[in-house]
Design an enzyme around this catalytic site. Structure first.
Site, PDB file in Angstrom:
ATOM      1  N   ARG A  33      -4.546  69.373  61.569  1.00 34.26           N
ATOM      2  CA  ARG A  33      -5.266  70.479  60.912  1.00 34.26           C
ATOM      3  C   ARG A  33      -5.945  71.356  61.968  1.00 34.26           C
ATOM      4  NH1 ARG A  33      -2.735  68.293  57.500  1.00 34.26           N
ATOM      5  NH2 ARG A  33      -3.483  67.048  55.751  1.00 34.26           N
ATOM      6  N   GLU A 177      -3.737  56.394  44.206  1.00 34.42           N
ATOM      7  CA  GLU A 177      -2.981  57.619  44.486  1.00 34.42           C
ATOM      8  C   GLU A 177      -1.537  57.322  44.862  1.00 34.42           C
ATOM      9  OE1 GLU A 177      -4.130  59.855  47.984  1.00 34.42           O
ATOM     10  OE2 GLU A 177      -3.206  61.676  47.225  1.00 34.42           O
ATOM     11  N   LYS A 219      -5.123  59.556  41.044  1.00 36.58           N
ATOM     12  CA  LYS A 219      -4.893  60.789  41.807  1.00 36.58           C
ATOM     13  C   LYS A 219      -3.398  60.957  41.941  1.00 36.58           C
ATOM     14  CE  LYS A 219      -5.968  63.176  46.101  1.00 36.58           C
ATOM     15  NZ  LYS A 219      -7.031  63.455  47.056  1.00 36.58           N
ATOM     16  N   GLY A 262      -0.876  68.592  47.915  1.00 38.93           N
ATOM     17  CA  GLY A 262       0.465  68.208  48.349  1.00 38.93           C
ATOM     18  C   GLY A 262       1.216  69.166  49.261  1.00 38.93           C
ATOM     19  N   GLY A 263       0.537  70.168  49.807  1.00 37.81           N
ATOM     20  CA  GLY A 263       1.235  71.127  50.655  1.00 37.81           C
ATOM     21  C   GLY A 263       1.494  72.459  49.976  1.00 37.81           C
ATOM     22  N   ARG A 292      -5.778  69.877  51.745  1.00 39.44           N
ATOM     23  CA  ARG A 292      -5.300  71.089  52.416  1.00 39.44           C
ATOM     24  C   ARG A 292      -5.653  72.361  51.663  1.00 39.44           C
ATOM     25  NH1 ARG A 292       0.593  68.711  53.269  1.00 39.44           N
ATOM     26  NH2 ARG A 292      -0.262  67.303  51.686  1.00 39.44           N
TER      27      ARG A 292
HETATM   28  P1  13P Z   1      -3.619  67.319  49.797  1.00 38.39           P
HETATM   29  O1  13P Z   1      -4.448  68.017  48.743  1.00 38.39           O
HETATM   30  O2  13P Z   1      -3.600  68.035  51.109  1.00 38.39           O
HETATM   31  O3  13P Z   1      -2.298  66.906  49.298  1.00 38.39           O
HETATM   32  O4  13P Z   1      -4.393  65.970  50.132  1.00 38.39           O
HETATM   33  C1  13P Z   1      -4.842  65.196  49.105  1.00 38.39           C
HETATM   34  C2  13P Z   1      -4.962  63.815  49.578  1.00 38.39           C
HETATM   35  O5  13P Z   1      -6.023  63.240  49.535  1.00 38.39           O
HETATM   36  C3  13P Z   1      -3.759  63.133  50.086  1.00 38.39           C
HETATM   37  O6  13P Z   1      -4.025  61.777  50.224  1.00 38.39           O
END
Ligand code: 13P
Length: 338
Positions: A33, A177, A219, A262-263, A292
């Site tokens: 990042r 998640e 999640k 998720g990108g 992100r």
């Molecule tokens: P993103 O929102 O960047 O996908 O990250 C969420 C997350 O916690 C991934 O483990």
């Protein structure tokens, strides 16, 4: 076993109009990042970045919790105040990512399993003492021609269930998640099928291992075509496919559902969240837990420069406000950045 303290935390985390910031990148990932704005992956830059996020004025209106990483839950502001205390003082619940990343699933090309169970109970005791009240464990499910296999989904589901048991036993809310990866050239139909299968296996396993679903948050990914697919899914398609998969796989008695980004770009993640909310009330509270999609605008504004800190913090506040509107289905994209 009833877990009254966990239910209280779940309710606080799932408050209407609020989301959870996932600032829990490992040292390697946060380096990627920082690299996007040409900052070296040094402790000082990592600490500065987290301090900018956690001390941004006004975010408590839109954030119910923040997920940290092992090094940041032990870290402090420049003034020496521990990060969990800074958050808790503003009514934001400190959380912690507790898995130790993925390793290849031998014999299953392209598939991985998440590790970190061995000393988990001991680590959780320490995290609780440091102020954490919830935790996260991420499993990775990749879509390609012959994957995911049920073996991979099942192995990860057992790990998630064991993690959730240990977390609940330690009075910490588990966020389970299973991330279905966005990267790839798969269709939205394939993403829907994989998401549904993953969630069905996960919840069957959680029940089998007697995890208290009311004291747990899911999640998950939004259901959408892979980022390399020729036609990107519209918010309407994402909302329909996501909710269809949810209704056929998520029990009504879980504590809540939050999305990872998720990108997707920050704006696209917000637009899709809004489209989902606009479909009306669901059996579960639904919100976001982006990393992100919240952090990228902050990094872009900051660029590692002292004089940009205020701007960077305003970027975070703005993004969390947009997501708050989206969570309620009242986001207006014409009022968002271009
Ligand atoms: P993103 O929102 O960047 O996908 O990250 C969420 C997350 O916690 C991934 O483990």
């Amino acid at each position: 076993m009833a877990h009254e303290d966990l239910y209280v935390t779940v309710k606080q985390l799932m408050q209407e109009g609020k989301g959870i910031l996932a600032a829990d990148e490992s040292i390697g990932t946060v380096g990627k990042r920082l690299d996007t704005v040409n900052l070296p992956n040094e402790p000082e830059n990592r600490q500065d970045f987290r301090e900018i996020l956690f001390t941004a004025p006004g975010i408590e209106e839109f954030l119910s919790g923040v997920i940290m990483y092992d090094s940041s839950i032990r870290n402090t502001t420049d003034d020496g105040i521990p990060f969990p205390d800074v958050l808790a003082a503003r009514g934001i619940i400190p959380g912690i990512k507790v898995d130790k990343g993925t390793r290849p699933l031998e014999g299953f090309s392209g598939e991985v399993v998440t590790q970190g169970l061995d000393d988990l109970a001991d680590r959780l005791k320490e995290y609780y003492a440091l102020g954490a009240r919830f935790t996260k464990w991420r499993a990775v499910i990749t879509i390609a021609e012959d994957i995911p296999t049920d073996a991979c989904i099942e192995m990860n589901a057992v790990m998630l269930a064991r993690y959730a048991q240990i977390a609940q036993g330690a009075h910490l809310v588990p966020i389970v998640e299973p991330e279905v990866i966005f990267a790839g050239d798969h269709t939205i139909q394939r993403a829907e099928e994989v998401s549904m299968r993953t969630l069905q296996i996960l919840f069957a396993t959680l029940r089998q291992y007697k995890v208290d679903l009311k004291g747990l948050i899911l999640k998950t990914s939004m259901v959408l075509a892979g980022d390399q697919y020729k036609e990107q899914s519209t918010p309407e398609q994402v909302a329909d496919a996501t909710l269809r998969a949810f209704h056929l796989s998520i029990p009504h008695d879980i504590g809540g559902v939050v999305f990872l980004s998720g990108g997707q770009t920050a704006k696209r993640a917000t637009e899709n969240l809004n489209a989902i909310a606009q479909k009306g009330e669901q059996p579960w509270p639904i919100s976001s837990s982006f990393s992100r999609a919240l952090e990228e605008p902050v990094l872009t504004a900051w660029q590692g420069k002292e004089e940009n800190i205020e701007l960077a913090q305003k970027a975070l506040l703005f993004r969390t406000r947009m997501n708050s509107f989206a969570q309620k289905g009242v986001y207006d994209k014409t009022k968002d950045v271009k």
